[in-house]
Design a protein around this motif. Structure first.
Motif, PDB file in Angstrom:
ATOM      1  N   GLN A 187       0.796  -1.231   0.000  1.00 59.61           N
ATOM      2  CA  GLN A 187       0.000   0.000   0.000  1.00 59.61           C
ATOM      3  C   GLN A 187       0.826   1.279   0.000  1.00 59.61           C
ATOM      4  O   GLN A 187       0.415   2.306   0.510  1.00 59.61           O
ATOM      5  CB  GLN A 187      -0.979   0.025   1.193  1.00 59.61           C
ATOM      6  CG  GLN A 187      -0.370   0.068   2.576  1.00 59.61           C
ATOM      7  CD  GLN A 187      -1.229   0.860   3.549  1.00 59.61           C
ATOM      8  OE1 GLN A 187      -1.209   2.076   3.574  1.00 59.61           O
ATOM      9  NE2 GLN A 187      -2.011   0.162   4.345  1.00 59.61           N
ATOM     10  N   SER A 188       2.002   1.229  -0.630  1.00 53.03           N
ATOM     11  CA  SER A 188       2.819   2.435  -0.691  1.00 53.03           C
ATOM     12  C   SER A 188       2.966   2.903  -2.135  1.00 53.03           C
ATOM     13  O   SER A 188       2.794   2.131  -3.083  1.00 53.03           O
ATOM     14  CB  SER A 188       4.205   2.178  -0.098  1.00 53.03           C
ATOM     15  OG  SER A 188       4.959   1.301  -0.917  1.00 53.03           O
ATOM     16  N   GLU A 189       3.309   4.174  -2.280  1.00 49.84           N
ATOM     17  CA  GLU A 189       3.625   4.744  -3.595  1.00 49.84           C
ATOM     18  C   GLU A 189       5.125   4.982  -3.649  1.00 49.84           C
ATOM     19  O   GLU A 189       5.690   5.660  -2.794  1.00 49.84           O
ATOM     20  CB  GLU A 189       2.885   6.071  -3.795  1.00 49.84           C
ATOM     21  CG  GLU A 189       3.235   6.751  -5.114  1.00 49.84           C
ATOM     22  CD  GLU A 189       2.676   8.158  -5.236  1.00 49.84           C
ATOM     23  OE1 GLU A 189       3.034   8.851  -6.199  1.00 49.84           O
ATOM     24  OE2 GLU A 189       1.903   8.567  -4.342  1.00 49.84           O
ATOM     25  N   LEU A 190       5.778   4.396  -4.649  1.00 51.71           N
ATOM     26  CA  LEU A 190       7.219   4.551  -4.794  1.00 51.71           C
ATOM     27  C   LEU A 190       7.512   5.918  -5.407  1.00 51.71           C
ATOM     28  O   LEU A 190       7.101   6.205  -6.534  1.00 51.71           O
ATOM     29  CB  LEU A 190       7.782   3.435  -5.677  1.00 51.71           C
ATOM     30  CG  LEU A 190       9.304   3.384  -5.833  1.00 51.71           C
ATOM     31  CD1 LEU A 190       9.968   3.136  -4.480  1.00 51.71           C
ATOM     32  CD2 LEU A 190       9.696   2.301  -6.830  1.00 51.71           C
ATOM     33  N   LEU A 191       8.207   6.772  -4.660  1.00 51.11           N
ATOM     34  CA  LEU A 191       8.539   8.106  -5.156  1.00 51.11           C
ATOM     35  C   LEU A 191       9.867   8.115  -5.894  1.00 51.11           C
ATOM     36  O   LEU A 191      10.040   8.837  -6.877  1.00 51.11           O
ATOM     37  CB  LEU A 191       8.573   9.113  -4.002  1.00 51.11           C
ATOM     38  CG  LEU A 191       7.268   9.272  -3.209  1.00 51.11           C
ATOM     39  CD1 LEU A 191       7.434  10.318  -2.121  1.00 51.11           C
ATOM     40  CD2 LEU A 191       6.100   9.616  -4.128  1.00 51.11           C
ATOM     41  N   THR A 192      10.822   7.342  -5.406  1.00 48.06           N
ATOM     42  CA  THR A 192      12.089   7.178  -6.108  1.00 48.06           C
ATOM     43  C   THR A 192      12.752   5.891  -5.657  1.00 48.06           C
ATOM     44  O   THR A 192      12.600   5.476  -4.511  1.00 48.06           O
ATOM     45  CB  THR A 192      13.044   8.364  -5.859  1.00 48.06           C
ATOM     46  OG1 THR A 192      14.201   8.226  -6.686  1.00 48.06           O
ATOM     47  CG2 THR A 192      13.487   8.434  -4.413  1.00 48.06           C
ATOM     48  N   ASN A 193      13.465   5.275  -6.580  1.00 46.32           N
ATOM     49  CA  ASN A 193      14.166   4.026  -6.277  1.00 46.32           C
ATOM     50  C   ASN A 193      15.427   3.970  -7.128  1.00 46.32           C
ATOM     51  O   ASN A 193      15.357   3.875  -8.345  1.00 46.32           O
ATOM     52  CB  ASN A 193      13.274   2.821  -6.569  1.00 46.32           C
ATOM     53  CG  ASN A 193      13.904   1.516  -6.101  1.00 46.32           C
ATOM     54  OD1 ASN A 193      14.836   1.531  -5.299  1.00 46.32           O
ATOM     55  ND2 ASN A 193      13.416   0.409  -6.607  1.00 46.32           N
ATOM     56  N   SER A 194      16.562   4.091  -6.473  1.00 43.98           N
ATOM     57  CA  SER A 194      17.839   4.007  -7.167  1.00 43.98           C
ATOM     58  C   SER A 194      18.707   2.989  -6.450  1.00 43.98           C
ATOM     59  O   SER A 194      18.281   2.372  -5.470  1.00 43.98           O
ATOM     60  CB  SER A 194      18.526   5.376  -7.175  1.00 43.98           C
ATOM     61  OG  SER A 194      18.922   5.732  -5.863  1.00 43.98           O
ATOM     62  N   GLU A 195      19.913   2.815  -6.924  1.00 47.05           N
ATOM     63  CA  GLU A 195      20.829   1.889  -6.260  1.00 47.05           C
ATOM     64  C   GLU A 195      21.181   2.375  -4.861  1.00 47.05           C
ATOM     65  O   GLU A 195      21.506   1.582  -3.987  1.00 47.05           O
ATOM     66  CB  GLU A 195      22.109   1.747  -7.086  1.00 47.05           C
ATOM     67  CG  GLU A 195      21.906   1.040  -8.424  1.00 47.05           C
ATOM     68  CD  GLU A 195      23.211   0.894  -9.180  1.00 47.05           C
ATOM     69  OE1 GLU A 195      24.260   1.299  -8.629  1.00 47.05           O
ATOM     70  OE2 GLU A 195      23.186   0.392 -10.318  1.00 47.05           O
ATOM     71  N   LYS A 196      21.076   3.677  -4.640  1.00 44.47           N
ATOM     72  CA  LYS A 196      21.528   4.248  -3.375  1.00 44.47           C
ATOM     73  C   LYS A 196      20.408   4.585  -2.399  1.00 44.47           C
ATOM     74  O   LYS A 196      20.660   4.703  -1.191  1.00 44.47           O
ATOM     75  CB  LYS A 196      22.341   5.522  -3.643  1.00 44.47           C
ATOM     76  CG  LYS A 196      23.623   5.276  -4.417  1.00 44.47           C
ATOM     77  CD  LYS A 196      24.378   6.579  -4.607  1.00 44.47           C
ATOM     78  CE  LYS A 196      25.694   6.358  -5.347  1.00 44.47           C
ATOM     79  NZ  LYS A 196      26.421   7.629  -5.550  1.00 44.47           N
TER      80      LYS A 196
END
Length: 332
Positions: A187-196
């Motif tokens: 139930q979450s919204e991914l705002l950003t996802n990077s290697e770091k």
């Protein structure tokens, strides 16, 4: 305060784990300091109950010793008319401390909510300020593995808004810590996802929450700064945007939960008679443990009250949606 009792946490960690160091420190203080002795003994009589929601829970704790925190007067006049109880030269002579770097001192909280409850004031008497002390919070979280740090904003539950401080307690005391791993998948919204770094928004968790996790301290600080500046611009009337923060360092990774707010205390706090609930939400409440210092509040609070209180003090849906959209733009 017994200044001679201040050791450097960094030095102590060379020989023992943080849990061993801080457990021994707390046990020594509870043994030697009558105020702490009585109040930690009183934790054994604290009552709890739970309310189940859709995939998560809220605990309610009846803890009469927390009345001074829940009912604290934090207006400017009241603060000016009392001595600061977090300044080192004003602390009781029985109270010892463990230094964290040159800026913070770890103290046993004599009015505990948590089995091991610490207050961590800044050495200097400066106002509560999150942005300027994020690095300190991350450093404390890393050195205090096994514990969770939390921050209450000046109008978000801090009973000493005039003296910068964090608090800490046993890891996983607050339900948010164990629920996060499950809820972020469903139930979450991914705002950003990077290697770091990973940043997620939780719009349907009774309260609004932004969570950030990373192995890299600099990336954490950068992301938190983006959140702070963005939220601050949306609350220009506030000296500091209204927020609570919960932070830990687990398995080589920083995890921080940020709770944007619009109100200090709900209408129930100011009501009279049967309508009153003396609840002043702070980080622990947002973490999933409502603190009730009066038995009548503990007995009568309902799940509807919890929903309503969170709705009043958290930012609303439209505000949160706009905040998330801006973060999504700025964080990339």
């Amino acid at each position: 305060m017994n200044v001679n009792s201040i050791d450097k946490l960094e030095n102590l960690l060379k020989e023992k784990s943080s849990v061993k160091i801080l457990s021994d420190f707390l046990n020594q203080q509870v043994s030697d300091w009558p105020l702490a002795t009585g109040n930690y003994k009183g934790l054994e009589k604290v009552e709890e109950k739970e309310f189940q929601f859709d995939g998560y829970k809220i605990k309610v704790q009846f803890n009469p010793e927390r009345i001074r925190s829940s009912a604290a007067k934090v207006d400017q006049k009241s603060i000016e008319n009392r001595a600061c109880f977090l300044c080192l030269d004003k602390l009781p002579k029985e109270q010892g401390g463990i230094a964290q770097g040159d800026d913070f001192v770890i103290l046993v909280n004599p009015f505990p909510i948590i089995p091991q409850h610490f207050t961590i004031p800044k050495v200097n008497h400066v106002d509560q300020n999150f942005e300027e002390n994020v690095s300190g919070m991350l450093s404390l979280a890393k050195n205090m593995q096994g514990y969770t740090l939390f921050y209450n904003g000046p109008k978000c539950g801090a009973s000493a808004p005039d003296h910068m401080h964090f608090q800490a307690g046993n890891k996983d005391f607050m339900p948010v810590e164990t629920e996060y791993a499950v809820l972020k998948k469903i139930q979450s919204e991914l705002l950003t996802n990077s290697e770091k770094l990973e940043m997620r928004a939780f719009p349907n968790y009774l309260r609004k929450m932004i969570s950030i996790e990373s192995e890299n301290e600099k990336e954490m600080m950068k992301a938190v700064s983006v959140f702070y500046r963005t939220f601050s611009a949306m609350q220009p009337e506030e000296k500091e945007p209204m927020l609570n923060a919960i932070c830990s360092f687990v398995d080589g990774k920083y995890i921080m939960h940020l709770f944007p707010r619009k109100l200090h205390r709900p209408t129930q706090y100011f009501a009279e008679g049967e309508q009153q609930l003396l609840i002043s939400p702070a980080s622990v409440d947002f973490g999933g443990v409502f603190i009730t210092p009066r038995r009548e509040d503990f007995e009568k609070i309902t799940s509807n009250d919890i929903v309503d209180i969170f709705k009043q003090v958290s930012v609303d849906d439209d505000f949160f949606k706009k905040l998330c959209a801006l973060l999504k733009e700025d964080i990339i």
